[in-house]
Design a protein around this motif. Sequence first.
Motif, PDB file in Angstrom:
ATOM      1  N   UNK A  34      58.159 104.491  46.863  1.00 17.72           N
ATOM      2  CA  UNK A  34      59.027 104.996  47.936  1.00 17.72           C
ATOM      3  C   UNK A  34      58.262 105.062  49.250  1.00 17.72           C
ATOM      4  N   UNK A  35      57.006 105.507  49.172  1.00 18.75           N
ATOM      5  CA  UNK A  35      56.176 105.571  50.372  1.00 18.75           C
ATOM      6  C   UNK A  35      55.994 104.186  50.979  1.00 18.75           C
ATOM      7  N   UNK A  36      55.800 103.185  50.129  1.00 20.65           N
ATOM      8  CA  UNK A  36      55.634 101.816  50.630  1.00 20.65           C
ATOM      9  C   UNK A  36      56.919 101.308  51.291  1.00 20.65           C
ATOM     10  N   UNK A  37      58.057 101.623  50.682  1.00 16.53           N
ATOM     11  CA  UNK A  37      59.337 101.226  51.285  1.00 16.53           C
ATOM     12  C   UNK A  37      59.532 101.874  52.655  1.00 16.53           C
ATOM     13  N   UNK A  38      59.146 103.141  52.772  1.00 14.06           N
ATOM     14  CA  UNK A  38      59.277 103.840  54.054  1.00 14.06           C
ATOM     15  C   UNK A  38      58.370 103.203  55.105  1.00 14.06           C
ATOM     16  N   UNK A  39      57.128 102.906  54.710  1.00 12.65           N
ATOM     17  CA  UNK A  39      56.180 102.305  55.650  1.00 12.65           C
ATOM     18  C   UNK A  39      56.663 100.935  56.105  1.00 12.65           C
ATOM     19  N   UNK A  40      57.068 100.100  55.149  1.00 11.97           N
ATOM     20  CA  UNK A  40      57.524  98.750  55.493  1.00 11.97           C
ATOM     21  C   UNK A  40      58.808  98.810  56.316  1.00 11.97           C
ATOM     22  N   UNK A  41      59.787  99.562  55.830  1.00 14.56           N
ATOM     23  CA  UNK A  41      61.070  99.633  56.524  1.00 14.56           C
ATOM     24  C   UNK A  41      60.947 100.236  57.909  1.00 14.56           C
ATOM     25  N   UNK A  42      60.242 101.368  58.018  1.00 17.79           N
ATOM     26  CA  UNK A  42      60.137 102.055  59.302  1.00 17.79           C
ATOM     27  C   UNK A  42      59.383 101.248  60.336  1.00 17.79           C
ATOM     28  N   UNK A  43      58.258 100.674  59.955  1.00 15.34           N
ATOM     29  CA  UNK A  43      57.451  99.939  60.934  1.00 15.34           C
ATOM     30  C   UNK A  43      58.059  98.589  61.290  1.00 15.34           C
ATOM     31  N   UNK A  44      58.715  97.942  60.335  1.00 11.61           N
ATOM     32  CA  UNK A  44      59.445  96.713  60.669  1.00 11.61           C
ATOM     33  C   UNK A  44      60.583  97.010  61.643  1.00 11.61           C
ATOM     34  N   UNK A  45      61.258  98.145  61.425  1.00 11.10           N
ATOM     35  CA  UNK A  45      62.337  98.549  62.335  1.00 11.10           C
ATOM     36  C   UNK A  45      61.805  98.724  63.749  1.00 11.10           C
ATOM     37  N   UNK A  46      60.656  99.395  63.874  1.00  5.64           N
ATOM     38  CA  UNK A  46      60.063  99.589  65.198  1.00  5.64           C
ATOM     39  C   UNK A  46      59.722  98.248  65.844  1.00  5.64           C
ATOM     40  N   UNK A  47      59.096  97.352  65.078  1.00  9.40           N
ATOM     41  CA  UNK A  47      58.702  96.050  65.617  1.00  9.40           C
ATOM     42  C   UNK A  47      59.905  95.241  66.071  1.00  9.40           C
ATOM     43  N   UNK A  48      60.920  95.165  65.223  1.00 12.30           N
ATOM     44  CA  UNK A  48      62.113  94.382  65.552  1.00 12.30           C
ATOM     45  C   UNK A  48      62.867  95.007  66.716  1.00 12.30           C
ATOM     46  N   UNK A  49      62.976  96.326  66.700  1.00 12.38           N
ATOM     47  CA  UNK A  49      63.768  97.010  67.730  1.00 12.38           C
ATOM     48  C   UNK A  49      63.128  96.869  69.102  1.00 12.38           C
ATOM     49  N   UNK A  50      61.801  97.056  69.182  1.00 16.37           N
ATOM     50  CA  UNK A  50      61.129  96.928  70.475  1.00 16.37           C
ATOM     51  C   UNK A  50      61.166  95.489  70.970  1.00 16.37           C
ATOM     52  N   UNK A  51      61.030  94.527  70.066  1.00 16.40           N
ATOM     53  CA  UNK A  51      61.099  93.116  70.474  1.00 16.40           C
ATOM     54  C   UNK A  51      62.511  92.731  70.917  1.00 16.40           C
ATOM     55  N   UNK A  52      63.529  93.324  70.307  1.00 16.06           N
ATOM     56  CA  UNK A  52      64.918  92.954  70.590  1.00 16.06           C
ATOM     57  C   UNK A  52      65.430  93.618  71.865  1.00 16.06           C
ATOM     58  N   UNK A  53      65.104  94.882  72.087  1.00 15.33           N
ATOM     59  CA  UNK A  53      65.622  95.646  73.225  1.00 15.33           C
ATOM     60  C   UNK A  53      64.774  95.389  74.469  1.00 15.33           C
ATOM     61  N   UNK A  54      65.379  94.754  75.472  1.00 11.93           N
ATOM     62  CA  UNK A  54      64.641  94.430  76.688  1.00 11.93           C
ATOM     63  C   UNK A  54      64.216  95.677  77.455  1.00 11.93           C
ATOM     64  N   UNK A  55      64.984  96.762  77.323  1.00 13.30           N
ATOM     65  CA  UNK A  55      64.635  97.988  78.030  1.00 13.30           C
ATOM     66  C   UNK A  55      63.329  98.598  77.509  1.00 13.30           C
ATOM     67  N   UNK A  56      62.872  98.138  76.346  1.00 17.17           N
ATOM     68  CA  UNK A  56      61.626  98.641  75.766  1.00 17.17           C
ATOM     69  C   UNK A  56      60.461  97.685  75.966  1.00 17.17           C
ATOM     70  N   UNK A  57      60.667  96.655  76.755  1.00 15.92           N
ATOM     71  CA  UNK A  57      59.593  95.704  77.017  1.00 15.92           C
ATOM     72  C   UNK A  57      58.680  96.263  78.112  1.00 15.92           C
ATOM     73  N   UNK A  58      57.963  97.318  77.738  1.00 18.69           N
ATOM     74  CA  UNK A  58      57.047  98.008  78.638  1.00 18.69           C
ATOM     75  C   UNK A  58      55.687  98.120  77.943  1.00 18.69           C
ATOM     76  N   UNK A  59      54.616  98.274  78.740  1.00 17.00           N
ATOM     77  CA  UNK A  59      53.279  98.360  78.125  1.00 17.00           C
ATOM     78  C   UNK A  59      53.159  99.439  77.054  1.00 17.00           C
TER      79      UNK A  59
END
Length: 312
Positions: A34-59
């Motif tokens: 379960x911990x591995x699923x949380x780590x993979x799911x949560x961090x992939x979500x952050x990576x995809x979301x920041x790459x997808x949302x232009x408003x988050x394209x900040x340093x």
Amino acid sequence: MTTGNKTIVTEFIILGFPGLDPAYDGLMAAVFFVLYLIIVGGNLLILVFICYERCLHKPTYFIFCHLAMNDLLFGTVTLPKMISIYWLDDRVVPFGACFAQMYFVHSLGAIHSLILLFMALDRFIAICVPMRYPALITTKTVSIMCGLSWALTFLRMAGILANVLTLSFCSSNTIMQCYCDLVSIANLGSGQDEVKFVMAVAVGNALFSLLVPLSFITFSYISIILVAVLKLSRSRSGERYKALSTCTPQIFITCLYYLPRCFVYLSSYLGFAFGIDFKISLVLLYSLCPAAVNPIIYCLKTKDIKDCILKS
């Protein structure tokens, strides 16, 4: 393999928690899964979301991306084997695979410290010298800093790995830990003087990797509080709250990563003895919990990310 009267170690056995009743192996496997699923799911979500949302394209958020990638890799390097230990009773690790895991565990840990340093530097400049922020902190600057932290750390850790490989392993091959780490492996080496030298180099490297970033991180956040927050007048309480709120996620993440680690080091230095299972639990706490909690902190405590999630 046997040479003369010596048995050359060709594989290691990872015990995990030595004092754990085998009846709880299934529960441990489930917790790690379960911990591995949380780590993979949560961090992939952050990576995809920041790459997808232009408003988050900040340093600032590109630094978050590097931290999420680091957490994702660390979980992938350690947890699958930990799951197999308790799910499949697969405790054997080939010699080369164990050293590879050790290399990535310590490399990613050192990179994690540097990324936390970059996060502190980002907030320090944004709050203490805001007029200089657009010129000093750019996407290009962040990319260069983070890229160099990955490349130079992997190069430096290759030297540490080569140093450990100078040891001979001819006796015990049992690792009292849930994954291969430098201390556990080095303590299995033959030759007291050789082991002492390897451990001294490892301790020096660990102090450099952890204390140098921690010193600057501490200085940055104290400066932010004293210079940028306490000097704001009562009429600017909104700015004071904004300054604190932008630092809260990073401070929490930093404390979660460093406090248990410092507790382990200080207790060892002061001579406090803990059971091996308790010590392993602390190591897993500061190694894996930040990777699972960081995405939650980003989403709940970072205003820009929270606003983008609510809009989407």
